[in-house]
Design a protein around this motif. Structure first.
Motif, PDB file in Angstrom:
ATOM      1  N   GLY A 113      32.142  28.419  37.987  1.00  0.00           N
ATOM      2  CA  GLY A 113      31.342  29.205  38.918  1.00  0.00           C
ATOM      3  C   GLY A 113      31.711  30.668  38.924  1.00  0.00           C
ATOM      4  N   ASN A 114      31.137  31.400  39.849  1.00  0.00           N
ATOM      5  CA  ASN A 114      31.503  32.794  40.053  1.00  0.00           C
ATOM      6  C   ASN A 114      31.289  33.146  41.521  1.00  0.00           C
ATOM      7  OD1 ASN A 114      28.787  33.848  40.490  1.00  0.00           O
ATOM      8  ND2 ASN A 114      28.453  33.501  38.299  1.00  0.00           N
ATOM      9  N   ILE A 115      31.652  34.369  41.874  1.00  0.00           N
ATOM     10  CA  ILE A 115      31.617  34.778  43.282  1.00  0.00           C
ATOM     11  C   ILE A 115      30.219  34.663  43.875  1.00  0.00           C
ATOM     12  CG2 ILE A 115      31.315  37.238  42.726  1.00  0.00           C
ATOM     13  CD1 ILE A 115      33.169  37.877  45.126  1.00  0.00           C
ATOM     14  N   GLY A 116      29.187  34.791  43.037  1.00  0.00           N
ATOM     15  CA  GLY A 116      27.814  34.729  43.534  1.00  0.00           C
ATOM     16  C   GLY A 116      27.394  33.313  43.914  1.00  0.00           C
ATOM     17  N   SER A 117      27.561  32.384  42.978  1.00  0.00           N
ATOM     18  CA  SER A 117      27.205  30.998  43.296  1.00  0.00           C
ATOM     19  C   SER A 117      28.091  30.474  44.427  1.00  0.00           C
ATOM     20  CB  SER A 117      27.341  30.115  42.048  1.00  0.00           C
ATOM     21  OG  SER A 117      28.607  30.275  41.439  1.00  0.00           O
ATOM     22  N   LEU A 118      29.373  30.855  44.402  1.00  0.00           N
ATOM     23  CA  LEU A 118      30.301  30.432  45.462  1.00  0.00           C
ATOM     24  C   LEU A 118      29.832  30.910  46.836  1.00  0.00           C
ATOM     25  CD1 LEU A 118      33.082  29.183  46.225  1.00  0.00           C
ATOM     26  CD2 LEU A 118      34.075  31.434  45.815  1.00  0.00           C
ATOM     27  N   ALA A 119      29.347  32.156  46.894  1.00  0.00           N
ATOM     28  CA  ALA A 119      28.910  32.711  48.184  1.00  0.00           C
ATOM     29  C   ALA A 119      27.724  31.925  48.734  1.00  0.00           C
ATOM     30  CB  ALA A 119      28.553  34.191  48.028  1.00  0.00           C
ATOM     31  N   VAL A 120      26.811  31.550  47.860  1.00  0.00           N
ATOM     32  CA  VAL A 120      25.654  30.758  48.318  1.00  0.00           C
ATOM     33  C   VAL A 120      26.109  29.366  48.742  1.00  0.00           C
ATOM     34  CG1 VAL A 120      23.489  29.690  47.599  1.00  0.00           C
ATOM     35  CG2 VAL A 120      23.987  32.068  46.980  1.00  0.00           C
ATOM     36  N   VAL A 145      35.862  37.089  48.512  1.00  0.00           N
ATOM     37  CA  VAL A 145      36.697  38.081  47.839  1.00  0.00           C
ATOM     38  C   VAL A 145      37.448  37.408  46.691  1.00  0.00           C
ATOM     39  CG1 VAL A 145      36.944  39.464  49.945  1.00  0.00           C
ATOM     40  CG2 VAL A 145      38.639  37.691  49.452  1.00  0.00           C
ATOM     41  N   VAL A 146      36.882  36.332  46.165  1.00  0.00           N
ATOM     42  CA  VAL A 146      37.590  35.508  45.186  1.00  0.00           C
ATOM     43  C   VAL A 146      38.035  36.339  43.971  1.00  0.00           C
ATOM     44  CG1 VAL A 146      35.458  34.757  44.018  1.00  0.00           C
ATOM     45  CG2 VAL A 146      37.504  33.297  43.925  1.00  0.00           C
ATOM     46  N   ASP A 147      39.219  36.011  43.458  1.00  0.00           N
ATOM     47  CA  ASP A 147      39.787  36.680  42.290  1.00  0.00           C
ATOM     48  C   ASP A 147      40.305  35.613  41.336  1.00  0.00           C
ATOM     49  OD1 ASP A 147      41.103  38.433  40.499  1.00  0.00           O
ATOM     50  OD2 ASP A 147      42.948  38.320  41.702  1.00  0.00           O
ATOM     51  N   PRO A 148      39.776  35.495  40.119  1.00  0.00           N
ATOM     52  CA  PRO A 148      38.788  36.368  39.472  1.00  0.00           C
ATOM     53  C   PRO A 148      37.363  36.067  39.946  1.00  0.00           C
ATOM     54  CG  PRO A 148      39.372  34.550  38.017  1.00  0.00           C
ATOM     55  CD  PRO A 148      40.237  34.410  39.234  1.00  0.00           C
ATOM     56  N   ILE A 149      36.462  37.019  39.724  1.00  0.00           N
ATOM     57  CA  ILE A 149      35.092  36.821  40.197  1.00  0.00           C
ATOM     58  C   ILE A 149      34.349  35.805  39.325  1.00  0.00           C
ATOM     59  CG2 ILE A 149      34.907  39.022  41.386  1.00  0.00           C
ATOM     60  CD1 ILE A 149      33.457  40.147  38.942  1.00  0.00           C
ATOM     61  N   PHE A 150      34.761  35.650  38.079  1.00  0.00           N
ATOM     62  CA  PHE A 150      34.253  34.556  37.239  1.00  0.00           C
ATOM     63  C   PHE A 150      35.401  33.569  37.027  1.00  0.00           C
ATOM     64  CE2 PHE A 150      31.597  38.186  36.144  1.00  0.00           C
ATOM     65  CZ  PHE A 150      30.323  37.637  36.187  1.00  0.00           C
ATOM     66  N   MET A 178      42.852  29.462  40.436  1.00  0.00           N
ATOM     67  CA  MET A 178      44.195  29.927  40.125  1.00  0.00           C
ATOM     68  C   MET A 178      44.440  29.926  38.619  1.00  0.00           C
ATOM     69  SD  MET A 178      47.834  28.619  41.084  1.00  0.00           S
ATOM     70  CE  MET A 178      47.498  27.677  39.618  1.00  0.00           C
ATOM     71  N   ALA A 179      43.948  28.887  37.958  1.00  0.00           N
ATOM     72  CA  ALA A 179      44.097  28.827  36.506  1.00  0.00           C
ATOM     73  C   ALA A 179      43.372  30.009  35.859  1.00  0.00           C
ATOM     74  CB  ALA A 179      43.558  27.500  35.979  1.00  0.00           C
ATOM     75  N   GLY A 180      42.168  30.320  36.354  1.00  0.00           N
ATOM     76  CA  GLY A 180      41.430  31.466  35.834  1.00  0.00           C
ATOM     77  C   GLY A 180      42.176  32.764  36.046  1.00  0.00           C
ATOM     78  N   ARG A 181      42.795  32.896  37.197  1.00  0.00           N
ATOM     79  CA  ARG A 181      43.472  34.147  37.536  1.00  0.00           C
ATOM     80  C   ARG A 181      44.727  34.342  36.707  1.00  0.00           C
ATOM     81  NH1 ARG A 181      45.376  34.214  43.490  1.00  0.00           N
ATOM     82  NH2 ARG A 181      43.207  33.632  43.741  1.00  0.00           N
ATOM     83  N   GLU A 182      45.487  33.271  36.576  1.00  0.00           N
ATOM     84  CA  GLU A 182      46.781  33.384  35.911  1.00  0.00           C
ATOM     85  C   GLU A 182      46.670  33.165  34.412  1.00  0.00           C
ATOM     86  OE1 GLU A 182      49.132  34.452  37.721  1.00  0.00           O
ATOM     87  OE2 GLU A 182      48.224  34.107  39.681  1.00  0.00           O
ATOM     88  N   GLY A 183      45.455  32.864  33.937  1.00  0.00           N
ATOM     89  CA  GLY A 183      45.300  32.623  32.515  1.00  0.00           C
ATOM     90  C   GLY A 183      45.975  31.341  32.052  1.00  0.00           C
TER      91      GLY A 183
END
Lengths: 337, 337
Positions: free
Chosen positions: B67-74, B58-63, B181-186
């Protein structure tokens, strides 16, 4: 801080996560206070081919007449394995919970998962729990996966329907979808409409015992209903199908709600019914066997497979006409499973 | 109707569902335009014990950076199998998508799942897609499950840490959590902080080859970080642990962000690091092997197992003190995976 609610910290992987696992989730699902809590479950060797499946459940409401999202998740995954003729062995459970969800409701859902798993003879062996902030999910979503063993050499799959096959439906159409919709919209339907959500693996074992290699296709008509499922099979097998409207078993209360709302029960989801395509010489015997099973009292032969036209499904209507049956277009009843 | 967006109907099980499967999901994940589309995948017999696991993402942000939520899930599911010493074989994918999510983003995520699976030598063989109305989920949630084969008789689990064991961390601490966290908070961190999200199965195979039965515990320190993971192992094994603060490898940029925000890298999630507890006589050889692997250049021995006090983890600080290390309390960085 309300001790009865799920907090973000319950998904942190830290102390609160461990408390939730130790006090609620593991005792409920595994039946033991302690489980090994490693990264994966270790399974004893399985002899033979296996079936492997997954389903995500987002049903709304999470409690509906005849079941809830937990029992539904177990039944749905058990049934996906059973439809391959596999004996279900193991399940995994991924929970995505909205912050503020009640622990009491979670406990009820998990207890019903366990009960459904026990009843189907399958073990919940691994899982994961995530929590997202309020408003980022809708109460609870459950993703189950399952492993089953295939203990026969039969070819049971959607591309194996053959001209002449009789199509048996194991019971009434549309009960689950209408029960969920009635629950969601607050429609008063009394006690007459309950979800049919149930594990079909025992019923399937009986069918295989009777039909052997004359059983060609098994499929549970869930999302998209019987119409969509049969259309899929006709396309996969490159055959035609003729259905008889008069033969389709429908609970009168479900028919009533459908007619009020302009829905066709043929497109409404079931979660405890199966379609079996069997060779004609064994059809009556298979039907009789299904009818003796508690989940198959209302079973009926609803149509047959034709050599042509390939991929087309036609319905003989009660007044003697023929109409084309297509897949569900758009979304008739969202979040039914 | 915007053709680039996911609609509720894409989760209906009907015509739109089939289009999405045939045109986007199946070609992206399986690499073939057609797949059997039965209720379950059929797996060839697996010889030996298996490992089975699941994780919801459920990662936020997904990118996020790296990486992104897809590669992370694998990666996450491959790693849960690898931490049991299993060779990952098969994955399932359950998608829960918010209405209005972009098909382009979905395509990128699925392509990265496929790339990650190929790279780890694992096959995505079954899946499910659900769509919920706008506002009922946050973009996309992914639940993967995985099956691996255990091709050895070693006892590798969290209850097997033994006094004297050296604790090896395969690289720097906290990169994934701080990147997300850096991605989420900009937060502008330049190119210095990327998620470490990666599949560790190849690294694990090398460790097993070198250490054999002197490898006692493997665990990937994800949610809750290294501190929580080591505390778990100390409790499961009934041993004490001493860590050396000076030995903990931390990327200077990660240390910088942590010190600004008051976070301890010891509690921040990793997604491409492992902790190996090995007998002291083989520790240096295992460490050297890990350092030669592309994912292990910064590996270090960060501490050791003590006979007592059972369940306690202590950190020798840089100034010579000793402090107790506990599990993460509450939620430091929500939705990190």
């Amino acid at each position: 801080m309300n001790n009865d609610l799920i907090l973000l910290g319950h998904g942190s992987g830290g102390r609160l996560s461990h408390q939730l696992l130790d006090e609620l989730i593991i005792p409920a699902l595994s039946g033991t206070a302690q489980a090994s809590q490693n990264d994966a479950a270790v399974l004893e060797p399985v002899s033979g081919r296996m079936a492997y499946t997954t389903d995500s459940f987002v049903v709304d409401p999470i409690f509906f007449p005849g079941g809830n999202i937990g029992s539904l998740a177990v039944h749905g995954t058990v049934n996906d394995l059973a439809m391959m003729g596999a004996r279900p062995l193991y399940l995994s459970v991924g929970l995505i919970i909205e912050e503020g969800f009640g622990k009491t409701d979670l406990g009820v859902i998990l207890a019903d998962m366990r009960r459904a798993a026990d009843s189907a003879g399958v073990r919940i062996v691994t899982g994961d729990t995530k929590v997202v902030p309020r408003g980022k999910a809708d109460k609870i979503f459950i993703t189950t996966s399952g492993i089953g063993v295939i203990e026969h050499d039969l070819q049971i799959h959607g591309a194996n329907a053959r001209p002449g096959d009789k199509i048996i439906l194991s019971g009434t159409a549309g009960d689950h979808g209408i029960a969920v919709m009635a629950g969601r919209e607050g429609i008063k339907v009394g006690c007459d409409i309950l979800s049919d959500s149930a594990s079909l693996n025992d019923l399937v074992a009986g069918i295989i015992a009777v039909a052997g290699d004359r059983l060609h296709v098994l499929r549970d008509p869930t999302r998209g209903g019987i119409a969509t499922t049969i259309k899929e099979i006709a396309l996969q097998s490159g055959v035609g199908v003729t259905l008889r409207e008069e033969s389709l078993p429908v609970n009168p209360a479900v028919r009533g709600v459908c007619s009020i709302l302009g829905l066709d029960p043929l497109f409404v989801a079931n979660e405890g019914k199966l379609l079996a395509f069997v060779a004609p010489d064994v059809a009556e015997q298979v039907l009789a066997g299904i009818r003796q099973h508690p989940l198959g009292n209302n079973a009926a032969i609803i149509g047959q497979v034709e050599a042509a036209p390939a991929g087309k499904v036609r319905m003989e209507t009660a007044i003697g006409g023929l109409r084309a049956v297509e897949m569900l277009a758009g979304e008739q009843l969202p979040r039914i499973c």
